[in-house]
Design a protein around this motif. Structure first.
Motif, short mmCIF file in Angstrom:
data_model
loop_
_atom_site.label_atom_id
_atom_site.label_comp_id
_atom_site.label_asym_id
_atom_site.label_seq_id
_atom_site.Cartn_x
_atom_site.Cartn_y
_atom_site.Cartn_z
N THR A 1 0.83 -1.20 0.00
CA THR A 1 0.00 0.00 0.00
C THR A 1 0.87 1.25 0.00
N LYS A 2 0.25 2.39 -0.15
CA LYS A 2 0.99 3.65 -0.03
C LYS A 2 1.37 3.90 1.42
N LEU A 3 2.55 4.46 1.64
CA LEU A 3 2.97 4.82 2.99
C LEU A 3 2.08 5.95 3.49
N GLY A 4 1.46 5.75 4.65
CA GLY A 4 0.55 6.74 5.20
C GLY A 4 -0.90 6.54 4.79
N GLN A 5 -1.19 5.51 4.02
CA GLN A 5 -2.56 5.24 3.57
C GLN A 5 -3.47 4.95 4.75
N LEU A 6 -4.71 5.43 4.69
CA LEU A 6 -5.65 5.26 5.80
C LEU A 6 -6.96 4.58 5.39
N ASP A 7 -7.21 4.44 4.09
CA ASP A 7 -8.43 3.78 3.61
C ASP A 7 -8.04 2.48 2.92
N TYR A 8 -8.58 1.35 3.40
CA TYR A 8 -8.16 0.04 2.91
C TYR A 8 -9.31 -0.76 2.30
N ILE B 1 -3.95 1.46 12.94
CA ILE B 1 -5.21 1.79 13.64
C ILE B 1 -6.38 1.72 12.67
N ASN B 2 -6.26 2.38 11.53
CA ASN B 2 -7.35 2.40 10.56
C ASN B 2 -7.60 1.03 9.95
N PHE B 3 -6.52 0.31 9.62
CA PHE B 3 -6.71 -0.99 8.98
C PHE B 3 -7.45 -1.94 9.91
N ILE B 4 -7.02 -2.05 11.15
CA ILE B 4 -7.64 -3.02 12.07
C ILE B 4 -9.11 -2.69 12.29
N LYS B 5 -9.43 -1.43 12.44
CA LYS B 5 -10.84 -1.04 12.58
C LYS B 5 -11.65 -1.47 11.36
N GLN B 6 -11.09 -1.25 10.17
CA GLN B 6 -11.80 -1.59 8.94
C GLN B 6 -11.85 -3.11 8.73
N LEU C 1 -9.03 -4.75 1.43
CA LEU C 1 -9.88 -5.70 2.16
C LEU C 1 -10.69 -6.56 1.19
N ALA C 2 -11.07 -6.00 0.06
CA ALA C 2 -11.77 -6.79 -0.97
C ALA C 2 -10.83 -7.87 -1.52
#
Length: 397
Positions: free
Chosen positions: A201-208, A233-238, A212-213
């Motif tokens: 992924t991009k470094l600093g990416q927050l939308d996955y 943090i964002n990945f685990i939540k998503q 996930l698909a």
């Protein structure tokens, strides 16, 4: 505001210990440059390194080896160009004697050449790129944390030992991310070990959402992520929100499942396995004091980043002590740094020939402690006296 002015505005100078008269010789104090990520998604990591370092400085009475410490703190803004310019300023204008603080390996690789050329000893409290462990090893670079591959190697072995047969790997596309997945696959291999997908992924990416698909389509029984700070943090939540945690066991290195991430995510992290060379429940006197005082001073459990910042300061203190304050004697200072005669919070500590640690690695699981707090619990040892895979390529004696 120009970049130069912005950089200057983010620099904070802190002086610890006794105030010094103007015109004092360099040997009357130790000047430390701390360049770290203190803004943006990775800021929590730099803050923990800074806070751990400052706690050690408090414990030493604001001195290293009896000399007052002047600590110059600057934000690299997680930008290699900003980091390089700021590092040059710390060396040429501020004339620091020692440097530390960098979180990300791409920043370290950008800053390293000019630091080494200036013959300023650099004590890494986090970044451990494979380049500086192998054929680009340098007598002025010491890593008090780990080599990038190591924590991932430990999880790769664990996932294999636990019998998971189909794994998806995910990491940001930068040097440490690439080292991470190389390390994992070094120990997760064989006829019954299938990497179903390898996602960068991009470094600093927050939308996955897209990633996930891909994970859902691959149908793995386990997933390994290396996503420090806000990324994790964002990945685990998503990941949990998408329902994937019901069928896929999640693994990560310690820095994708540490107290900074747990504090932000909470109970969705329960049951996640991770590897670390340090844990807040380690039973040694130095660690107990560190953990208790960190909680007292900062109101939170320390992360492994904080433990590494603390150890970086302890190493500096020991080296200045062992050269009897004669820090201008660079050969003696380098020898004292490599000797590493300090009581690490992780227990015994020693450097390999490439000046990266040879150390133990542990398996942790996120659960609830006796107070009902979501946190890590150490389950056991994965590796003992583990060295990195690049040391043989280092030609330093």
């Amino acid at each position: 505001m120009t970049m130069k002015r912005s950089m200057m505005s983010t620099a904070l100078v802190l002086t610890a210990g006794v105030a010094l008269a103007s015109g004092a010789m360099a040997a009357d104090k130790v000047k430390v440059g701390m360049l770290s990520t203190l803004s943006g998604p990775g800021a929590g990591l730099g803050v923990d390194i800074r806070d751990g370092f400052n706690l050690a400085l408090k414990h030493s009475g604001g001195k290293f080896g009896g000399l007052p410490v002047e600590l110059v703190i600057a934000d690299d803004q997680q930008n290699p160009e900003v980091a390089k310019q700021t590092s040059d300023r710390l060396i040429k204008r501020d004339r620091v004697d020692l440097m530390t603080g960098i979180v990300f390996s791409n920043i370290m690789l950008a800053v390293g050449p000019s630091v080494f050329e200036s013959k300023t000893p650099y004590i890494s409290a986090n970044a451990g790129p494979s380049q500086y462990a192998g054929d680009q090893c340098n007598p002025y670079f010491f890593n008090v944390a780990w080599q990038n591959d190591n924590l991932h190697e430990a999880v790769g072995k664990t996932v294999l030992d636990k019998g998971f047969k189909k794994v998806v790997l995910l990491a940001p596309n930068y040097p440490a991310g690439k080292d991470a997945l190389v390390g994992f696959k070094r120990f997760y291999k064989g006829d019954k070990a299938v990497v179903a997908d390898e996602i960068y992924t991009k470094l600093g990416q927050l939308d996955y959402a897209a990633e996930l698909a891909q994970v859902r389509a691959a149908k793995p029984d386990a997933m390994y992520i290396f996503l420090p700070g806000g990324m994790g943090i964002n990945f685990i939540k998503q990941f949990v929100g998408a329902g994937l945690s019901k069928d896929i066991t999640l693994f990560g290195p310690g820095f994708s499942a540490d107290e900074d991430v747990i504090k932000a995510v909470g109970e969705p992290m329960l049951g996640m396995f991770n590897s670390s060379h340090w844990a807040h429940d380690m039973d040694n006197a130095a660690n107990k004091k560190f953990v208790a005082d960190f909680q007292k001073d900062y109101g939170r459990l320390p992360s492994l980043y904080a433990s590494q910042g603390y150890d970086a300061a302890l190493l500096m203190d020991a080296a200045v002590r062992d050269v009897k304050g004669k820090i201008e004697d660079k050969p003696a200072l380098l020898k004292a740094l490599k000797a590493a005669k300090f009581n690490s919070v992780r227990g015994s500590f020693k450097f390999n020939n490439n000046q990266y640690p040879v150390q133990d690695y542990y398996l942790r699981i996120i659960g609830k402690d006796a107070q009902g707090r979501v946190t890590n619990k150490t389950l056991g040892k994965i590796f003992e006296n583990h060295a990195d895979a690049y040391a043989a390529s280092c030609k330093m004696k």
